[in-house]
Design a protein around this motif. Structure first.
Motif, mmCIF file in Angstrom:
data_model
loop_
_atom_site.group_PDB
_atom_site.id
_atom_site.type_symbol
_atom_site.label_atom_id
_atom_site.label_comp_id
_atom_site.label_asym_id
_atom_site.label_seq_id
_atom_site.Cartn_x
_atom_site.Cartn_y
_atom_site.Cartn_z
ATOM 1 N N VAL A 202 0.833 -1.208 0.000
ATOM 2 C CA VAL A 202 0.000 0.000 0.000
ATOM 3 C C VAL A 202 0.862 1.251 0.000
ATOM 4 C CG1 VAL A 202 -1.684 1.299 1.344
ATOM 5 C CG2 VAL A 202 -1.940 -1.154 1.094
ATOM 6 N N LEU A 203 1.885 1.276 0.845
ATOM 7 C CA LEU A 203 2.738 2.462 0.921
ATOM 8 C C LEU A 203 3.502 2.689 -0.383
ATOM 9 C CD1 LEU A 203 4.163 2.130 4.549
ATOM 10 C CD2 LEU A 203 2.303 3.589 3.734
ATOM 11 N N ARG A 204 3.990 1.621 -1.000
ATOM 12 C CA ARG A 204 4.705 1.781 -2.272
ATOM 13 C C ARG A 204 3.785 2.299 -3.372
ATOM 14 N NH1 ARG A 204 7.602 -3.027 -0.576
ATOM 15 N NH2 ARG A 204 5.962 -4.302 -1.511
ATOM 16 N N SER A 205 2.552 1.773 -3.392
ATOM 17 C CA SER A 205 1.613 2.244 -4.411
ATOM 18 C C SER A 205 1.253 3.713 -4.203
ATOM 19 C CB SER A 205 0.345 1.376 -4.377
ATOM 20 O OG SER A 205 0.652 0.021 -4.652
ATOM 21 N N VAL A 206 1.004 4.084 -2.951
ATOM 22 C CA VAL A 206 0.652 5.480 -2.673
ATOM 23 C C VAL A 206 1.821 6.397 -3.007
ATOM 24 C CG1 VAL A 206 0.067 7.098 -0.830
ATOM 25 C CG2 VAL A 206 -1.075 4.885 -0.952
ATOM 26 N N ALA A 207 3.050 6.005 -2.630
ATOM 27 C CA ALA A 207 4.219 6.834 -2.921
ATOM 28 C C ALA A 207 4.435 6.984 -4.422
ATOM 29 C CB ALA A 207 5.459 6.225 -2.260
ATOM 30 N N SER A 208 4.300 5.898 -5.180
ATOM 31 C CA SER A 208 4.477 5.984 -6.636
ATOM 32 C C SER A 208 3.417 6.876 -7.264
ATOM 33 C CB SER A 208 4.416 4.579 -7.245
ATOM 34 O OG SER A 208 5.454 3.761 -6.737
#
Length: 354
Positions: free
Chosen positions: A97-103
């Motif tokens: 989730v964090l990687r998707s939001v950051a990207s």
């Protein structure tokens, strides 16, 4: 069609003039184009570098969390307090989730900056995106609700793989925790797919500790001190044996008399156990208490009746019926049942005719 075809220069002077004009235009604007290209390239490079740094940092953080779970798993209480698979799935879900939001944030911001550098008016584009977002939000509100509920469930660690939960709509052991759906295995082996947005309350039966309770019914004439000593000996022996030494998290306690009746009394026994192991502890306690009571000649209510407790003989007079009032001819009941004699007939007696 003829208007779309570019005009061909008539002579060499016109061709030379066109070339000179193009060269002059390029010479006048090449610096601006170069600056714009370098600006766009710098935005893209910085966005990709920042995205890579953030994703690697999140991956390292997740790996550190998993290594910490594996380290605790090797200790004495590791298997009781930490589930490595549960921690791994939770950390992977949070990291995803964090990687998707950051990207999304980094690349989206970079895209808007590139469009702004090209002097494109972002007002209509943002307005259209806002309207489309509202429409999609109304159409997929259940999907958004499921996703947000799943994110908060994972972040708050409400349950994990291996936990036994009661989700209201279904109950069972958690097999998989997703951002949209939670998979449960029921008591009969069935698989339940529960949407996270449909879960209004959760009862986790595997966190903290559980309580095993056993009710022992004995005769009221038995000695309570003796019963307490026998149960205490059973609990001490059980706490030293494997695997009960790990499943018991506290001493077996005799809480006292739970109920006293004319024919029986109930002794309450309780123990704190490992989460989810209360039923196995209860069954083992009943087994051991029954054997110990048999050895100590303490009879549990509900067993075979003792020889000295024979049922009393039936009263022979109970089969004799009570005397009837009709047996005495002079009784009012007998007089009332006496038939009426027929009327007398003879000469001089009046006769009734039609």
């Amino acid at each position: 069609m003829a208007d779309d075809v570019p005009a061909v220069p008539r002579n060499a002077e016109e061709a030379t003039q066109s070339v000179n004009n193009a060269a002059g235009f390029i010479q006048e604007n090449w610096a601006d184009w170069l600056f714009l290209g370098l600006k766009i390239l710098l935005i893209i490079v910085i966005a990709l570098a920042l995205r890579s740094v953030v994703r690697k940092s999140l991956t390292k953080l997740i790996g550190r969390m998993n290594r910490g779970a594996e380290a605790v798993e090797g200790t004495a209480l590791g298997g009781l307090l930490v589930n490595a698979e549960r921690r791994r799935q939770r950390s992977e879900a949070i990291g995803s989730v964090l990687r998707s939001v950051a990207s999304f944030l980094i690349l989206g911001t970079a895209g808007l900056m590139v469009l702004g550098a090209l002097d494109i008016n972002l007002g209509p584009l943002l307005a259209s995106a806002g309207v489309a977002g509202v429409a999609i939000g109304f159409g997929a509100r259940n999907l958004v609700t499921d996703f947000l509920s799943g994110v908060f469930m994972i972040l708050e660690d409400q349950y994990g793989v291996g936990d036994k939960i009661d989700a209201g709509v279904a109950s069972g052991e958690v097999v998989e925790v997703g951002l949209r759906v939670t998979k449960l295995r029921g008591d009969n082996g069935e698989i339940w797919y529960v949407r996270n947005g449909e879960i209004k309350r959760i009862g986790n039966l595997s966190q903290g500790w559980s309580t095993a309770g056993v009710d022992v019914q004995v005769k009221p004439s038995e000695s309570l001190d003796r019963i307490r000593e026998v149960i205490k000996g059973v609990s001490e022996t059980m706490a030293k044996e494997t695997p009960w030494d790990e499943r018991l998290w506290g001493p077996v306690e005799v809480l006292g008399l739970d109920e006293v009746l004319l024919a029986s009394m109930t002794v309450k026994v309780s123990a704190k156990t490992m989460p989810g192991q209360q039923f196995s502890v209860e069954r083992e306690l009943r087994w051991r208490i029954k054997e110990a009571f048999d050895d100590a000649d303490i009879r549990i209510i509900g067993g075979v009746p003792a020889a000295e407790e024979e049922t009393a003989a039936a009263d022979p007079s109970a089969a004799v019926a009570a005397p009837s009032a009709l047996a005495n001819p002079a009784s009012p009941q007998s007089m009332a049942t006496t038939p009426i004699p027929p009327p007398a007939t003879g000469p001089g007696m009046p006769r009734i005719t039609k």
